[in-house]
Scaffold this active site. Structure first.
Site, PDB file in Angstrom:
ATOM      1  N   HIS C  74       0.845  -1.190   0.000  1.00 43.11           N
ATOM      2  CA  HIS C  74       0.000   0.000   0.000  1.00 43.11           C
ATOM      3  C   HIS C  74       0.884   1.244   0.000  1.00 43.11           C
ATOM      4  CE1 HIS C  74      -3.094   2.898   1.195  1.00 43.11           C
ATOM      5  NE2 HIS C  74      -2.374   3.221   2.252  1.00 43.11           N
ATOM      6  N   TRP C 139       7.065   0.153   3.868  1.00 44.55           N
ATOM      7  CA  TRP C 139       7.601   0.878   2.715  1.00 44.55           C
ATOM      8  C   TRP C 139       8.948   1.490   3.052  1.00 44.55           C
ATOM      9  CZ3 TRP C 139       8.845   5.862   0.998  1.00 44.55           C
ATOM     10  CH2 TRP C 139       8.707   6.886   1.947  1.00 44.55           C
ATOM     11  N   SER C 167      13.133   6.518 -13.555  1.00 44.76           N
ATOM     12  CA  SER C 167      12.041   7.268 -14.175  1.00 44.76           C
ATOM     13  C   SER C 167      11.947   8.662 -13.600  1.00 44.76           C
ATOM     14  CB  SER C 167      10.724   6.516 -13.968  1.00 44.76           C
ATOM     15  OG  SER C 167       9.631   7.328 -14.306  1.00 44.76           O
ATOM     16  N   SER C 168      11.974   8.763 -12.265  1.00 48.63           N
ATOM     17  CA  SER C 168      11.863  10.069 -11.606  1.00 48.63           C
ATOM     18  C   SER C 168      13.017  10.981 -11.969  1.00 48.63           C
ATOM     19  CB  SER C 168      11.852   9.910 -10.091  1.00 48.63           C
ATOM     20  OG  SER C 168      10.669   9.322  -9.656  1.00 48.63           O
ATOM     21  N   HIS C 251      13.118  12.083   3.851  1.00 55.16           N
ATOM     22  CA  HIS C 251      12.461  13.307   4.219  1.00 55.16           C
ATOM     23  C   HIS C 251      12.277  14.244   3.023  1.00 55.16           C
ATOM     24  CE1 HIS C 251      10.229  15.747   6.747  1.00 55.16           C
ATOM     25  NE2 HIS C 251      10.772  16.741   6.074  1.00 55.16           N
ATOM     26  N   GLU C 253      11.836  13.350   0.201  1.00 56.96           N
ATOM     27  CA  GLU C 253      10.786  12.696  -0.593  1.00 56.96           C
ATOM     28  C   GLU C 253       9.399  13.209  -0.226  1.00 56.96           C
ATOM     29  OE1 GLU C 253      10.432  10.794  -3.058  1.00 56.96           O
ATOM     30  OE2 GLU C 253       8.398  10.000  -2.830  1.00 56.96           O
ATOM     31  N   TYR C 255       8.623  16.077   0.836  1.00 58.84           N
ATOM     32  CA  TYR C 255       8.460  17.415   0.274  1.00 58.84           C
ATOM     33  C   TYR C 255       8.335  17.356  -1.231  1.00 58.84           C
ATOM     34  CZ  TYR C 255       8.863  19.053   4.876  1.00 58.84           C
ATOM     35  OH  TYR C 255       8.593  19.249   6.196  1.00 58.84           O
ATOM     36  N   SER C 266      -1.857  26.899  -5.479  1.00 63.54           N
ATOM     37  CA  SER C 266      -1.494  28.299  -5.735  1.00 63.54           C
ATOM     38  C   SER C 266      -1.998  28.785  -7.088  1.00 63.54           C
ATOM     39  CB  SER C 266       0.026  28.471  -5.681  1.00 63.54           C
ATOM     40  OG  SER C 266       0.503  28.087  -4.424  1.00 63.54           O
ATOM     41  N   HIS C 300      14.499  13.222  12.347  1.00 60.00           N
ATOM     42  CA  HIS C 300      13.325  13.284  13.218  1.00 60.00           C
ATOM     43  C   HIS C 300      12.439  12.048  13.011  1.00 60.00           C
ATOM     44  CE1 HIS C 300      11.423  15.680   9.719  1.00 60.00           C
ATOM     45  NE2 HIS C 300      10.761  14.545   9.769  1.00 60.00           N
ATOM     46  N   HIS C 301      12.796  11.208  12.047  1.00 61.24           N
ATOM     47  CA  HIS C 301      12.108   9.932  11.896  1.00 61.24           C
ATOM     48  C   HIS C 301      12.732   8.873  12.788  1.00 61.24           C
ATOM     49  CE1 HIS C 301       9.937  11.291   8.259  1.00 61.24           C
ATOM     50  NE2 HIS C 301      11.034  11.976   8.023  1.00 61.24           N
ATOM     51  N   THR C 326       6.278  27.134   5.823  1.00 60.46           N
ATOM     52  CA  THR C 326       5.001  26.502   5.490  1.00 60.46           C
ATOM     53  C   THR C 326       3.849  27.375   5.941  1.00 60.46           C
ATOM     54  OG1 THR C 326       6.142  24.441   6.003  1.00 60.46           O
ATOM     55  CG2 THR C 326       3.803  24.303   5.544  1.00 60.46           C
TER      56      THR C 326
END
Lengths: 183, 381, 524
Positions: C74, C139, C167-168, C251, C253, C255, C266, C300-301, C326
């Site tokens: 998932h 994951w 690909s990315s 991390h 990722e 963002y 926006s 922080h993870h 943010t």
């Protein structure tokens, strides 16, 4: 510059960047991490072989050092410290042993990995001799008294009166035999 | 169309909200707890306090910001005749809402820091407990006392798979809880035996990852006797949800008595190791041990899971020489998920489960494995 | 042979060739969007299995080993197969239109970037049918669960990740080159639409961190197959090193996932406020600040792994700091609405919900950054609630808003506004019923990735599952809305579908012609 040429430049630069980050991940991050652990004591990793310079012993302080043994996963050896703990003065070289017994009918090789708690004082725990510096082979049925000689640095932060040194032994018989893994 | 849709939602909504009531009737101990527990230690209280500060700060900011937004959505809608103005910059306002949040964060950093310092205050404990995470149970060792035992989930597979009704302590009961004295500072040295686990007791505010090869330290000190339940909080395989932590805090005198008793038990056990057990005794005991410690992988019917966990029914090891069978349990099978159980099961239990495996499901080898056989293997060679 | 792109009327051979060999950014955008929606439904199916099993305590439907495969797949499918390709699809369709370019800089690489994705996901999905099952280690695939203790399919998992990463990276290089080199004359950087800005910044993030993920899985591959010990303490390595390398990628990722979503919102909010975006330059700088900060907060993870206190404090402070840029963005969106002339068509509904619910997720993110409290939140359902608020009510709502917003431009048909609003409300209500109770579950002590739970967690789990099923239903409604629009929607040929819309994409007819801006437009 034509659009095509500009595009080509972007592609080349980006690919270099990507390749650089890949190399960074594999070749720079692991050693950086080891260095970081050494400096900060993350994971309680005590250092490599230490050559004692200062013979100053601080008799005004006592530190209890407790010894713990742990077997990883399918490591069947008997492995335990011969003493539960000792009380030492900082600066005073002390020798203790861990008892290891290969109870199987195969020759095996083990590696002991140390971890010190509190993690942040791992830097102050010096080992002049340690069975963890090398892997330990034991023939089937053999026993050994594995030696550790350590000195607690006299600069150990005040307020720390007890540390616990733990060793985890791993079965590396396959790895020790495998030439590729030596890389 | 819209009216019908609205009616549908309202009915769905009321159904959803009322369903839990139905659930509660069936499951008496279900709660609808909303908040973090305050717990019984300084650390858990510090975590709760800073959590509540953050909840309030975020609520106030949220109410302010969203309130303003809802006002704008009401007052400046085109259907109310609002006409758009054209401004799209304002340095003062931008600076304000950059600097003010930064100041708020700096202010919040102070209590956040003091709370974290408490978490790290592991020095100078009275008692040290080594906590080892295994797949899928915990081992507790009282350092310096020579007391060591496994703590496994006690809830049966039958309850999990719905063949029996679930007990009150479903998934929150263990074979042997960790027993601790009130009023003493306890340092936990946490490590993993195989994969990464994580030892968490919410009421203590302690959560430490159990990483193989290294030790992490947490601490707790409480004056409140009681039973405190925790969980494994790092994915560790199929039994991740099935290895709870249960801690019993007792008054000092009670704890001393318990500890003395544990030490006596160990001595007594060592002296009875030579006893000869009957085949029936071993079979009965062995079945219990098998269901508790083996069936998770090798399944209750001994058939294992093809390609993942080998079958014991009809296996060459179970049908072969007894010494080879003992070796598998004592030495484990390096390079596989089959660990050594020498540390986890007593000689009596290993003998019993070997006997059961060799004689159940039609294996019918017919021999008898005594605890002394197991002890001899461990000590000989 | 008809002029223009092949349709079914030209025969199925020509039609398939068109889609397989296309180098047209619109076609490739369409491919990405349909692919990502298919993946979204598959990942959603896995979620339905999870929530069905968690509906009541006990194991009723599946075994714990399979449950772990469901949670892992998932996550992987949603992150790498649904959200990321969806926004790449939006980038492909809209960036050339928004900057007045005829196509992307590297059209053939564009085609390759897309077509390796179905290949990668076929490999990944096939692992579920292999002996030993598919990936079951989350994951985030921490070692040694994902190395020494992994099922046999792990090598295919690694292969699939490498392909997705390639690909990315290729897609990002394309976006950077396109935006740097192909803007219409007069479109300086500070005049680009914000969607283009957020995607350029995201593309730089991708080029920087996807290779780090590739490094992590390569090290894993070597540990598993070639006897190295990057993550194995026995050989002098460290499982915690894996976490550092993974989150160094992981991390940024998240963002990468959210910045394009910020870009979409926006674009949409100014349109339906009939007012320009407030604080354009701050929005650009805030996005860049968020991207920069995202590199230095990864641990922080890992607050419970036993980091030295100095490190833990640093990561706490740095993470708290991300709230500032943010917040600036949230304030700017609201101020764009302030004193505008607001209407609430479906894209606007999703965008407003985004602002509210993403901010809510941001609040729980701020709570999570407080390390001492994180001792109680880490690896519990509180974290699961947080990231679903920011990724679903955040990125997915934004993607849905984009679909309704740009669908008329893509296919020249208008969607049914009532159906759109109904779909919105079902999604909004279903989402909140599904995920709000998960905060309570986490605070009450339920860990994540749990196949089963103690009885005291039963009520909220039941509520959450019901909400999840409703939310799943909303996605079928979305599919219906899109297909119904394409087939029977009211035709529209207007360039400017929405009264308040601004930008070059609204100067071309609807549906957008196959080739647009073959001559660069005048842009002031």
């Amino acid at each position: 510059m034509s659009t095509d040429a500009s595009n080509r430049r972007v592609v080349v630069k980006s690919l270099f960047g990507a390749a650089g980050m890949f190399a960074f991940a594999i070749f720079v991050l692991p050693p950086m991490y080891d260095l970081f652990c050494e400096i900060t004591g993350l994971g309680g990793k005590t250092g490599d072989e230490y050559t004692a310079v200062d013979v100053r012993v601080d008799t005004s302080r006592e530190v209890r050092v407790r010894f713990v043994a742990s077997n990883n996963a399918s490591m069947p050896w008997v492995f335990k410290p011969t003493k539960d703990s000792v009380v030492v003065h900082p600066g005073e070289p002390t020798e203790i042993t861990y008892f290891a017994h290969n109870v199987t009918d195969q020759d095996m090789v083990s590696q002991a990995i140390p971890s010190l708690v509190p993690n942040n004082v791992a830097d102050y725990f010096h080992k002049t001799e340690c069975f963890c510096f090398e892997n330990q082979p034991l023939a089937a049925g053999d026993q050994a008294d594995l030696k550790l000689v350590f000195i607690i640095d006299p600069d150990l932060p005040a307020g720390v009166n007890s540390v616990t040194l733990s060793y985890t032994i791993f079965d590396i018989t396959d790895r020790a035999a495998d030439p590729i893994a030596q890389l | 169309m819209l009216k019908r849709a609205k009616a549908l939602f309202l009915s769905l909504l009321s159904l959803v909200v009322s369903l839990p009531a139905l659930g509660s009737a069936v499951v008496e101990t279900s709660t609808r707890q909303l908040n973090m527990p305050q717990g019984v230690t300084e650390v858990s209280q510090a975590a709760y306090d800073i959590h509540m500060i953050m909840v309030w700060v975020c609520t106030v900011i949220g109410v302010g910001v969203f309130g303003f937004m809802f006002y704008v959505m009401y007052a400046h809608r085109k259907s109310r005749g609002a006409v758009a103005e054209n401004f799209h910059e304002n340095l003062v306002v931008e600076l304000l809402w950059t600097i003010v949040p930064t100041i708020i964060l700096i202010v919040m950093a102070f209590p956040a820091t003091t709370a974290l310092l408490k978490v790290y205050d592991t020095d100078n404990p009275d008692i040290e407990i080594k906590v080892t995470g295994y797949q899928w149970k915990w081992q507790y060792e009282y350092l310096g006392e020579g007391v060591k035992f496994m703590s496994e989930l006690r809830t049966s597979d039958d309850e999990v798979y719905g063949r029996e009704p679930k007990g009150e302590h479903y998934l929150r009961e263990v074979t042997e809880p960790l027993v601790l004295p009130a009023g003493k500072k306890i340092r936990f040295l946490v490590t993993g035996n195989d994969v990464i686990h994580s030892w968490w007791v919410p009421d203590f505010g302690v959560k430490r990852d159990a990483v193989p090869g290294l030790f992490t330290a947490g601490w707790a000190k409480t004056d409140k006797p009681g039973t405190y339940v925790g969980e494994c909080t790092e994915l560790c395989g199929q039994g991740h949800a099935f290895m709870p932590v249960v801690v019993e805090v007792k008054e000092q005198a009670e704890y001393d008595a318990w500890l003395a008793n544990k030490k006596a038990e160990a001595v007594e056990y060592a002296s009875t190791i030579g006893k000869e057990w009957t085949a029936e005794e071993l079979m009965t005991k062995g079945e219990g041990v098998y269901l508790q410690s083996c069936a998770g992988c090798h399944q209750a019917d001994g058939n294992g899971i093809p390609g993942v966990f080998p079958a014991i029914k009809g296996s060459p090891i179970a049908l072969g020489p007894q010494i080879g069978h003992i070796a598998v349990l004592i030495d484990g099978v390096p390079g596989s998920a089959m660990q050594s159980f020498a540390d986890q099961l007593s000689e009596v239990n290993i003998a019993a489960v070997i006997h059961y495996q060799r004689n159940a499901w039609g294996n019918d080898v017919g021999d008898v494995t005594q605890p002394i056989d197991v002890l001899n293997y461990k000590q000989s060679k | 042979m008809a002029h223009g792109p092949a349709t079914l009327a030209d025969g199925w051979r020509a039609y398939i060739s068109r889609w397989v060999f296309t180098t047209n950014h619109k076609d490739i955008g369409t491919l990405y969007l349909w692919f990502s929606f298919a993946m979204f439904l598959m990942g959603g199916a896995f979620a339905m299995v999870i929530r069905a099993e968690l509906f009541q305590p006990g194991m009723q439907l599946i075994r714990p080993e399979f449950f772990n495969q469901m949670t892992t797949m998932h996550g992987l499918v949603m992150v790498f197969g649904a959200i990321m390709p969806a926004f790449v699809g939006l980038a492909n369709w809209m960036i050339p239109l928004m900057i007045g370019a005829p196509d992307m800089a590297l059209p053939r690489m564009n085609n390759l970037s897309f077509w390796i994705l179905p290949f990668a996901f076929a490999i990944l999905t096939s692992t579920l049918f292999m002996e030993g099952g598919g990936p079951n280690f989350g994951w985030t695939f921490y070692a040694p669960l994902s190395t020494t203790y992994a099922p046999e399919s792990v090598n295919f998992f690694i292969f699939a990740i490498h392909i997705m990463g390639a690909s990315s990276i290729m897609g990002s290089i394309n976006i950077i080159a396109t935006v740097m080199n192909m803007r219409a004359p007069g479109m300086t950087y500070m005049k680009m639409p914000l969607f283009v800005w957020t995607w350029v910044i995201t593309a730089f993030l991708l080029v920087a961190v996807m290779p780090v993920l590739a490094g992590a899985v390569t090290m894993m591959l070597m540990d598993i197959n070639f006897g190295t010990s990057f993550f194995d303490a026995a050989g002098g390595g460290d499982p915690v090193l894996f976490q550092h390398v993974f989150w160094f990628f992981g991390h940024p990722e998240v963002y990468i996932i959210i910045l394009p979503a910020f870009g979409v919102v926006s674009q949409i909010i100014p349109t339906f406020s009939r007012k320009p975006l407030f604080g354009y330059s701050s929005m650009v700088y805030a996005t860049a600040a968020i991207a920069f900060l995202s590199f230095v907060v990864w641990a922080h993870h890992m607050f419970t792994v036993g980091m030295p206190i100095a490190g833990e404090l640093y990561f706490m402070y740095a993470t708290m700091l991300i709230a500032v840029p943010t917040g600036v963005k949230v304030f700017n969106w609201i101020t764009t609405m302030y004193k505008g002339s607001l209407t609430f068509e479906t894209p606007m509904l999703f965008s407003i919900a985004f602002v509210i619910l993403f901010t809510f997720g941001g609040f729980t993110g701020l709570m999570l950054s407080i390390a001492a409290a994180d001792m109680q939140y880490h690896d519990t359902y509180f974290v699961v609630a947080h990231f679903h608020y920011v990724m679903v009510a955040g990125a997915v709502f934004s993607g849905t808003a984009a679909i309704y917003y740009w669908l008329p431009k893509w296919c020249g048909k208008m969607y049914n506004e009532t159906m759109g609003q109904v779909q919105f409300w079902v999604a909004f209500i279903g989402f909140n019923i599904a995920f709000m109770p998960q905060h309570f579950l986490g605070l009450a002590g339920m860990p994540r990735r749990y196949a089963d739970y103690g009885l005291q967690f039963a009520d909220w789990n039941m509520v959450s599952s019901i909400g999840a099923f409703i939310y799943g239903g909303a996605q079928i409604m979305l599919l219906y809305n899109v297909i119904a629009t394409i087939r029977n929607g009211k035709p529209t040929t207007e360039e400017k579908t929405w009264e308040g819309a601004e930008g070059l994409e609204w100067t071309v007819p609807s549906p957008a012609p196959y080739h647009t801006f073959e001559k660069p437009p005048e842009f002031k």
